[in-house]
Write an enzyme that holds these catalytic residues in place. Structure first.
Site, mmCIF file in Angstrom:
data_model
loop_
_atom_site.group_PDB
_atom_site.id
_atom_site.type_symbol
_atom_site.label_atom_id
_atom_site.label_comp_id
_atom_site.label_asym_id
_atom_site.label_seq_id
_atom_site.Cartn_x
_atom_site.Cartn_y
_atom_site.Cartn_z
ATOM 1 N N ASP A 23 0.823 -1.213 0.000
ATOM 2 C CA ASP A 23 0.000 0.000 0.000
ATOM 3 C C ASP A 23 0.858 1.265 0.000
ATOM 4 O O ASP A 23 1.979 1.264 0.513
ATOM 5 C CB ASP A 23 -0.901 -0.022 1.251
ATOM 6 C CG ASP A 23 -2.055 0.961 1.133
ATOM 7 O OD1 ASP A 23 -2.271 1.529 0.042
ATOM 8 O OD2 ASP A 23 -2.747 1.175 2.150
ATOM 9 N N HIS A 40 3.046 3.074 -8.840
ATOM 10 C CA HIS A 40 2.881 1.632 -9.069
ATOM 11 C C HIS A 40 4.104 1.063 -9.787
ATOM 12 O O HIS A 40 4.562 -0.032 -9.486
ATOM 13 C CB HIS A 40 1.622 1.357 -9.891
ATOM 14 C CG HIS A 40 0.350 1.793 -9.206
ATOM 15 N ND1 HIS A 40 0.074 1.465 -7.897
ATOM 16 C CD2 HIS A 40 -0.702 2.529 -9.650
ATOM 17 C CE1 HIS A 40 -1.107 1.985 -7.560
ATOM 18 N NE2 HIS A 40 -1.604 2.632 -8.610
ATOM 19 N N LEU A 134 10.192 -21.136 -4.760
ATOM 20 C CA LEU A 134 9.343 -20.093 -4.172
ATOM 21 C C LEU A 134 7.974 -20.141 -4.854
ATOM 22 O O LEU A 134 7.892 -20.156 -6.083
ATOM 23 C CB LEU A 134 9.982 -18.700 -4.393
ATOM 24 C CG LEU A 134 9.112 -17.490 -4.012
ATOM 25 C CD1 LEU A 134 8.867 -17.427 -2.512
ATOM 26 C CD2 LEU A 134 9.781 -16.181 -4.462
HETATM 27 C C1 FPP Z 1 -1.621 0.184 -3.393
HETATM 28 O O1 FPP Z 1 -1.235 1.523 -3.471
HETATM 29 C C2 FPP Z 1 -1.136 -0.623 -4.492
HETATM 30 C C3 FPP Z 1 -1.902 -1.199 -5.457
HETATM 31 C C4 FPP Z 1 -3.366 -1.051 -5.512
HETATM 32 C C5 FPP Z 1 -1.309 -1.984 -6.547
HETATM 33 C C6 FPP Z 1 -0.037 -2.737 -6.291
HETATM 34 C C7 FPP Z 1 0.543 -3.125 -7.597
HETATM 35 C C8 FPP Z 1 1.871 -3.129 -7.940
HETATM 36 C C9 FPP Z 1 2.946 -2.811 -6.988
HETATM 37 C C10 FPP Z 1 2.297 -3.401 -9.347
HETATM 38 C C11 FPP Z 1 1.945 -4.699 -10.005
HETATM 39 C C12 FPP Z 1 2.188 -5.907 -9.237
HETATM 40 C C13 FPP Z 1 3.015 -6.953 -9.565
HETATM 41 C C14 FPP Z 1 2.931 -8.184 -8.721
HETATM 42 C C15 FPP Z 1 3.999 -6.937 -10.649
HETATM 43 P P1 FPP Z 1 -2.354 2.634 -3.544
HETATM 44 O O2 FPP Z 1 -2.528 3.026 -4.961
HETATM 45 O O3 FPP Z 1 -3.585 2.142 -2.866
HETATM 46 O O4 FPP Z 1 -1.700 3.785 -2.729
HETATM 47 P P2 FPP Z 1 -2.453 4.935 -1.916
HETATM 48 O O5 FPP Z 1 -3.177 4.239 -0.801
HETATM 49 O O6 FPP Z 1 -1.343 5.768 -1.439
HETATM 50 O O7 FPP Z 1 -3.361 5.628 -2.869
#
Ligand code: FPP
Length: 237
Positions: A23, A40, A134
């Protein structure tokens, strides 16, 4: 720093399964006046860093929450960017997954994702299915309540009538995978957000203020060290 932290790790007290709610990508980017999608993108580097540590320490199961059933409420361009990043990750990393003997397993209602995404996932899952160093579970279009409902419906389809804990577990997306020993959530939020509701009954929870794009090797080691200091009792004294 990494080496120093590594020295504090007790190889006999490592979790077998770590789950992570990644997050804070959006906030990390916004604080830098960058587009959220950039957060991201940088977050993918953290995914790679955590995988590297798991391989090095022989942590066998890693489960990452990449897209929840609630994430559909985000702007379309952000959703598209997330799926693009995932496809890019699969395309660029598939050789490495094979070389490092990583098995990709996707959990959630991922078959409902856009056809192109389903296709690239299916092909990497198929290609890596015999690997066992893994087990990398990626939760996509995942919801914990939905998982329990899906399990019940699958069980009923299969003729089950009287559900016990063991019966229900057989039908979870994570069937055959041990429950997480440690669940990490980054970015300072202290919630579960519908992640692995059934499986975390006895899991140790670790919350850190660090945003996901900055959660790299050292931060992961810190979480493991904190875990090792906990005493796990599973309801006993
Ligand atoms: C949360 O941050 C993150 C996500 C909703 C997406 C996570 C995805 C990745 C890291 C990339 C793709 C994954 C892989 C496995 C290659 P947020 O956007 O909710 O952050 P915020 O709470 O600050 O808005």
């Amino acid at each position: 720093m990494y080496e120093e932290l590594l020295k504090q790790i007790d190889a006999n007290k490592l979790p077998q399964h770590v789950a992570i709610i990644m997050d804070g990508n959006g906030r990390w980017a916004e604080e830098r006046r960058l587009p959220r999608t950039f957060g991201h993108r940088v977050g993918v580097a953290s995914v790679k860093a955590v995988i590297k540590v798991c391989l090095e320490l022989r942590i066998k199961y890693l489960t990452l929450y990449a897209f929840s059933t609630e994430n559909w409420a985000r702007p379309k361009n952000e959703i598209d960017a997330l799926f693009k990043l995932l496809q890019e990750f699969l395309r660029k990393e598939r050789k490495r997954l094979q070389k490092e003997e990583i098995k990709l397993n996707v959990i959630g209602r991922w078959r409902e994702l856009p056809a192109k995404v389903v296709k690239s996932i299916t092909s990497v899952v198929e290609e890596t299915r015999n690997n066992s160093k893994l087990i990398l579970n990626i939760a996509l279009n995942y919801g914990g309540r939905q998982e329990i409902i899906d399990a019940i419906n699958k069980g009923i389809e299969n003729g089950e009538k009287d559900f016990s804990i063991e019966t229900l577990q057989k039908y979870l997306y994570t069937s055959g995978i041990p429950e997480p020993d440690l669940l990490i959530r980054t970015s300072g939020e202290c919630r579960i957000s519908n992640f692995l509701l059934w499986q975390i009954a006895y899991t140790e929870l670790y919350f850190t203020k660090v945003y996901w794009p900055e959660f790299r090797e050292e931060e992961f080691l810190k979480a493991l060290i904190a875990y090792q200091r906990r005493e796990r009792r599973f309801g006993k004294i």
